[in-house]
Design a protein around this motif. Structure first.
Motif, PDB file in Angstrom:
ATOM      1  N   ARG A 173      -3.707 -23.592 -24.027  1.00  0.00           N
ATOM      2  CA  ARG A 173      -4.865 -24.198 -24.697  1.00  0.00           C
ATOM      3  C   ARG A 173      -5.988 -24.475 -23.706  1.00  0.00           C
ATOM      4  O   ARG A 173      -7.169 -24.221 -23.981  1.00  0.00           O
ATOM      5  CB  ARG A 173      -4.449 -25.486 -25.413  1.00  0.00           C
ATOM      6  N   ARG A 174      -5.619 -24.998 -22.545  1.00  0.00           N
ATOM      7  CA  ARG A 174      -6.636 -25.299 -21.532  1.00  0.00           C
ATOM      8  C   ARG A 174      -7.274 -24.017 -20.999  1.00  0.00           C
ATOM      9  O   ARG A 174      -8.492 -23.944 -20.806  1.00  0.00           O
ATOM     10  CB  ARG A 174      -6.010 -26.110 -20.400  1.00  0.00           C
ATOM     11  N   GLU A 175      -6.442 -22.987 -20.772  1.00  0.00           N
ATOM     12  CA  GLU A 175      -6.976 -21.712 -20.292  1.00  0.00           C
ATOM     13  C   GLU A 175      -7.872 -21.083 -21.345  1.00  0.00           C
ATOM     14  O   GLU A 175      -8.932 -20.529 -21.030  1.00  0.00           O
ATOM     15  CB  GLU A 175      -5.835 -20.766 -19.918  1.00  0.00           C
ATOM     16  N   PHE A 176      -7.470 -21.190 -22.591  1.00  0.00           N
ATOM     17  CA  PHE A 176      -8.253 -20.641 -23.692  1.00  0.00           C
ATOM     18  C   PHE A 176      -9.630 -21.301 -23.755  1.00  0.00           C
ATOM     19  O   PHE A 176     -10.658 -20.623 -23.884  1.00  0.00           O
ATOM     20  CB  PHE A 176      -7.498 -20.840 -25.002  1.00  0.00           C
ATOM     21  N   LEU A 177      -9.672 -22.618 -23.670  1.00  0.00           N
ATOM     22  CA  LEU A 177     -10.949 -23.331 -23.712  1.00  0.00           C
ATOM     23  C   LEU A 177     -11.816 -22.963 -22.517  1.00  0.00           C
ATOM     24  O   LEU A 177     -13.039 -22.823 -22.635  1.00  0.00           O
ATOM     25  CB  LEU A 177     -10.706 -24.836 -23.751  1.00  0.00           C
ATOM     26  N   SER A 178     -11.200 -22.793 -21.354  1.00  0.00           N
ATOM     27  CA  SER A 178     -11.947 -22.437 -20.154  1.00  0.00           C
ATOM     28  C   SER A 178     -12.567 -21.050 -20.267  1.00  0.00           C
ATOM     29  O   SER A 178     -13.743 -20.846 -19.933  1.00  0.00           O
ATOM     30  CB  SER A 178     -11.014 -22.494 -18.938  1.00  0.00           C
ATOM     31  N   LEU A 179     -11.800 -20.077 -20.777  1.00  0.00           N
ATOM     32  CA  LEU A 179     -12.282 -18.700 -20.867  1.00  0.00           C
ATOM     33  C   LEU A 179     -13.351 -18.517 -21.938  1.00  0.00           C
ATOM     34  O   LEU A 179     -14.175 -17.612 -21.845  1.00  0.00           O
ATOM     35  CB  LEU A 179     -11.111 -17.755 -21.159  1.00  0.00           C
ATOM     36  N   THR A 180     -13.340 -19.366 -22.969  1.00  0.00           N
ATOM     37  CA  THR A 180     -14.246 -19.188 -24.116  1.00  0.00           C
ATOM     38  C   THR A 180     -15.402 -20.173 -24.105  1.00  0.00           C
ATOM     39  O   THR A 180     -16.013 -20.418 -25.144  1.00  0.00           O
ATOM     40  CB  THR A 180     -13.477 -19.331 -25.437  1.00  0.00           C
ATOM     41  N   GLY A 181     -15.707 -20.753 -22.958  1.00  0.00           N
ATOM     42  CA  GLY A 181     -16.717 -21.795 -22.856  1.00  0.00           C
ATOM     43  C   GLY A 181     -18.017 -21.460 -23.574  1.00  0.00           C
ATOM     44  O   GLY A 181     -18.571 -20.372 -23.407  1.00  0.00           O
ATOM     45  N   GLY A 182     -18.499 -22.395 -24.390  1.00  0.00           N
ATOM     46  CA  GLY A 182     -19.772 -22.253 -25.086  1.00  0.00           C
ATOM     47  C   GLY A 182     -19.693 -21.651 -26.467  1.00  0.00           C
ATOM     48  O   GLY A 182     -20.639 -21.775 -27.248  1.00  0.00           O
ATOM     49  N   ILE A 183     -18.587 -20.985 -26.812  1.00  0.00           N
ATOM     50  CA  ILE A 183     -18.466 -20.341 -28.121  1.00  0.00           C
ATOM     51  C   ILE A 183     -17.853 -21.325 -29.117  1.00  0.00           C
ATOM     52  O   ILE A 183     -16.820 -21.930 -28.824  1.00  0.00           O
ATOM     53  CB  ILE A 183     -17.593 -19.074 -28.029  1.00  0.00           C
ATOM     54  N   PRO A 184     -18.435 -21.492 -30.302  1.00  0.00           N
ATOM     55  CA  PRO A 184     -17.846 -22.394 -31.305  1.00  0.00           C
ATOM     56  C   PRO A 184     -16.441 -21.944 -31.689  1.00  0.00           C
ATOM     57  O   PRO A 184     -16.186 -20.749 -31.881  1.00  0.00           O
ATOM     58  CB  PRO A 184     -18.812 -22.285 -32.491  1.00  0.00           C
ATOM     59  N   ILE A 185     -15.537 -22.907 -31.819  1.00  0.00           N
ATOM     60  CA  ILE A 185     -14.141 -22.640 -32.175  1.00  0.00           C
ATOM     61  C   ILE A 185     -13.808 -23.377 -33.466  1.00  0.00           C
ATOM     62  O   ILE A 185     -14.086 -24.572 -33.593  1.00  0.00           O
ATOM     63  CB  ILE A 185     -13.182 -23.094 -31.067  1.00  0.00           C
ATOM     64  N   ILE A 186     -13.216 -22.662 -34.420  1.00  0.00           N
ATOM     65  CA  ILE A 186     -12.695 -23.278 -35.639  1.00  0.00           C
ATOM     66  C   ILE A 186     -11.184 -23.365 -35.484  1.00  0.00           C
ATOM     67  O   ILE A 186     -10.511 -22.336 -35.374  1.00  0.00           O
ATOM     68  CB  ILE A 186     -13.058 -22.459 -36.888  1.00  0.00           C
ATOM     69  N   GLU A 187     -10.657 -24.581 -35.474  1.00  0.00           N
ATOM     70  CA  GLU A 187      -9.219 -24.800 -35.290  1.00  0.00           C
ATOM     71  C   GLU A 187      -8.571 -25.065 -36.644  1.00  0.00           C
ATOM     72  O   GLU A 187      -8.835 -26.077 -37.288  1.00  0.00           O
ATOM     73  CB  GLU A 187      -8.973 -25.982 -34.350  1.00  0.00           C
ATOM     74  N   ASP A 188      -7.716 -24.143 -37.061  1.00  0.00           N
ATOM     75  CA  ASP A 188      -6.961 -24.260 -38.310  1.00  0.00           C
ATOM     76  C   ASP A 188      -5.628 -24.931 -37.970  1.00  0.00           C
ATOM     77  O   ASP A 188      -4.765 -24.336 -37.338  1.00  0.00           O
ATOM     78  CB  ASP A 188      -6.754 -22.861 -38.884  1.00  0.00           C
ATOM     79  N   ASP A 189      -5.450 -26.178 -38.426  1.00  0.00           N
ATOM     80  CA  ASP A 189      -4.273 -26.966 -38.012  1.00  0.00           C
ATOM     81  C   ASP A 189      -3.438 -27.413 -39.207  1.00  0.00           C
ATOM     82  O   ASP A 189      -2.856 -28.500 -39.200  1.00  0.00           O
ATOM     83  CB  ASP A 189      -4.729 -28.188 -37.209  1.00  0.00           C
ATOM     84  N   VAL A 190      -3.343 -26.581 -40.248  1.00  0.00           N
ATOM     85  CA  VAL A 190      -2.692 -27.019 -41.479  1.00  0.00           C
ATOM     86  C   VAL A 190      -1.189 -27.270 -41.326  1.00  0.00           C
ATOM     87  O   VAL A 190      -0.601 -28.012 -42.110  1.00  0.00           O
ATOM     88  CB  VAL A 190      -2.933 -26.024 -42.641  1.00  0.00           C
ATOM     89  N   PHE A 191      -0.563 -26.637 -40.324  1.00  0.00           N
ATOM     90  CA  PHE A 191       0.868 -26.876 -40.099  1.00  0.00           C
ATOM     91  C   PHE A 191       1.116 -27.862 -38.959  1.00  0.00           C
ATOM     92  O   PHE A 191       2.261 -28.132 -38.613  1.00  0.00           O
ATOM     93  CB  PHE A 191       1.585 -25.553 -39.796  1.00  0.00           C
ATOM     94  N   GLY A 192       0.044 -28.394 -38.366  1.00  0.00           N
ATOM     95  CA  GLY A 192       0.178 -29.248 -37.196  1.00  0.00           C
ATOM     96  C   GLY A 192       0.981 -30.507 -37.421  1.00  0.00           C
ATOM     97  O   GLY A 192       1.609 -31.035 -36.502  1.00  0.00           O
ATOM     98  N   GLY A 193       0.983 -31.025 -38.657  1.00  0.00           N
ATOM     99  CA  GLY A 193       1.717 -32.255 -38.941  1.00  0.00           C
ATOM    100  C   GLY A 193       3.190 -32.037 -39.204  1.00  0.00           C
ATOM    101  O   GLY A 193       3.912 -33.000 -39.498  1.00  0.00           O
ATOM    102  N   LEU A 194       3.666 -30.790 -39.092  1.00  0.00           N
ATOM    103  CA  LEU A 194       5.058 -30.478 -39.414  1.00  0.00           C
ATOM    104  C   LEU A 194       5.881 -30.130 -38.179  1.00  0.00           C
ATOM    105  O   LEU A 194       6.837 -29.367 -38.255  1.00  0.00           O
ATOM    106  CB  LEU A 194       5.120 -29.331 -40.426  1.00  0.00           C
ATOM    107  N   ALA A 195       5.504 -30.685 -37.022  1.00  0.00           N
ATOM    108  CA  ALA A 195       6.292 -30.478 -35.804  1.00  0.00           C
ATOM    109  C   ALA A 195       7.629 -31.197 -35.934  1.00  0.00           C
ATOM    110  O   ALA A 195       7.672 -32.371 -36.306  1.00  0.00           O
ATOM    111  CB  ALA A 195       5.535 -30.989 -34.589  1.00  0.00           C
TER     112      ALA A 195
END
Length: 480
Positions: free
Chosen positions: A267-289
């Motif tokens: 996640r950190r590497e992804f944010l670093s490589l894509t700096g400045g580009i808007p990101i839409i985070e789809d987290d619909v399954f995030g509460g089911l860990a």
């Protein structure tokens, strides 16, 4: 499972050699859960201390990692990432295929493994619909009116608490309630792109998100991502260097369809490589860990460019169509579009769900469904693996993911397989599933199948159904 004894080699070395061999030949892939100490000691007929010592040595060698309350897993990024071509943009054309497959009436399903709807056979769901009934009777006695964005005040307040549980600190004024996460993502794409623009996403990706790109006239660049190697960051860098990417749409936690979770380092590497580009985070399954998952990208964002989208569809009931978006700098334009698209929200459902959430039953419900899906994941994996392993030409030639959250998994078959043909044959037997090429704009993943185990039951009906499916797959591969 058997460790082959060799003269002059200790039992500890035998189990260590066996584990190394299984990992090296990719029987267990990066992120896969290894057998428990108890299970392995029983199956290899060795003491627990011998197995523990072997696992500790593999951990010291960096080949596996210990996960609290979850045993051992193969280390992420263990195998070298293969070179892949630079991804190119392409317009999406999935509507015809999706409409054909999604038209199957649920009443014809013997084994419902196709649609990603949650199991609603829980007491909290009955309480929820009782609350909706009470609000229905109450609202029949008050004047009709529109519920304008951002939405019902009480529901917004409750969603603030739900986001806090997910690791996101926000306020009611920063939330917009939408018609499911699908509308949240659609409005976000409309706010930051124009027809013809390029959107980057992972491959495989949820077909609903691909259909949004198709309807908005957007091009997709699919970054190779798979159960064996995780993210291909080299391909990501090449795509960003070669193409004017305007937005990124990503599902980093319990990805639909694979169930994969992007690690905190990724996640950190992804944010670093894509700096400045808007990101839409789809987290619909995030509460089911089942245990714990890395923090959402939204919480790691230092540039206020991540738009966070979620819903209650996967944790309560998909029929509610209640989602939300935390849009940061893009909130004003999204709120304006929400107003003109809807002119108001469904007052009845919003007020009723908001009241239901105040009771505390939602948190108890989450605990129950997480435990239920965790158990079902193990049972489904065992049942389908057993059914497939009965065929010698299938054994050790497929990979079935074992997600640690949600209720979706991904079956990877040898490349000649055609999941569309398997889908058609299974459908004739009342077995629903989704072919892998639904999750790509480029007709990729045809050798893969997505399953939902939300409604799996450890019963003869399911075991026989999975045996039938395994037979269909075995015959298909024997003919290819």
């Amino acid at each position: 499972m058997k460790a082959t004894p060799s003269p002059g080699i200790t039992k500890y070395q035998q189990v260590l050699n066996w584990l190394n061999d299984q990992i090296d030949k990719h029987s267990y892939l990066p992120g896969d859960k290894l057998p428990s100490i108890r299970q392995l000691s029983h199956e290899l007929n060795l003491s627990k201390n011998t197995v523990i010592r072997a696992y500790q040595q593999l951990e010291a060698d960096g080949k596996i990692t210990a996960c609290p309350r979850s045993g051992y897993r193969v280390a992420a990024g263990l195998h070298s990432v293969p070179t892949v071509p630079v991804p190119e943009p392409e317009f999406v054309d999935l509507m015809t295929l999706s409409k054909t497959i999604m038209r199957l009436p649920a009443s014809r399903e013997v084994l419902p493994m196709g649609s990603a709807h949650p199991d609603t056979n829980f007491p909290a769901i009955r309480s929820l619909y009782a609350e909706i009934g009470r609000h229905s009777r109450y609202q029949s006695h008050i004047p009709s009116h529109y519920q304008l964005p951002p939405g019902d005040e009480n529901l917004l307040k409750q969603l603030v608490g739900i986001n806090r549980e997910l690791g996101i600190t926000t306020s009611a004024s920063e939330l917009l309630i939408t018609h499911g996460a699908q509308q949240a993502i659609s409005l976000s794409l409309q706010a930051i792109t124009r027809p013809g623009d390029i959107v980057l996403l992972e491959s495989a990706s949820y077909f609903g998100n691909l259909l949004l790109l198709e309807s908005l006239g957007l091009q997709a660049i699919e970054i190779p991502f798979d159960a064996q190697y995780g993210w291909h960051f080299g391909a990501l860098e090449a795509a960003l260097q070669n193409w004017p990417v305007k937005a990124i749409l990503i599902n980093p936690s319990f990805n639909n369809p694979t169930g994969h979770v992007m690690s905190i380092q990724e996640r950190r590497e992804f944010l670093s490589l894509t700096g400045g580009i808007p990101i839409i985070e789809d987290d619909v399954f995030g509460g089911l860990a089942y245990h714990q998952r890395p923090l959402p990208l939204k919480t790691l964002d230092t540039e206020n460019r991540v738009i966070y989208c979620n819903s209650l569809s996967k944790t309560l009931d998909s029929r509610l169509r209640i989602g939300w978006v935390i849009a940061g700098q893009y909130q004003p334009v999204i709120e304006k579009r929400l107003m003109t698209d809807n002119m108001g929200s469904p007052n009845l459902l919003h007020s009723a769900v908001g009241e239901f959430l105040t009771t505390g039953k939602y948190r108890d419900h989450l605990g129950k469904i997480r435990r239920s899906y965790s158990k079902k994941q193990k049972l489904f994996f065992q049942a389908l693996s057993w059914a497939l392993d009965r065929y010698p030409h299938l054994k050790e030639r497929y990979h079935l993911t074992q997600p640690e959250g949600g209720y979706l998994c991904w079956l990877i078959l040898p490349e000649p397989a055609d999941s569309n043909r398997i889908y058609q044959e299974a459908l004739a037997k009342g077995i629903s599933l989704l072919p892998g090429n639904m999750f790509s704009a480029k007709d990729q993943h045809r050798h893969c199948i997505r399953f939902s185990f939300a409604n799996y039951e450890d019963t003869p009906k399911w075991q026989q159904g999975l045996a039938t499916l395994a037979g269909i797959i075995a015959r298909h591969l024997a003919e290819t």
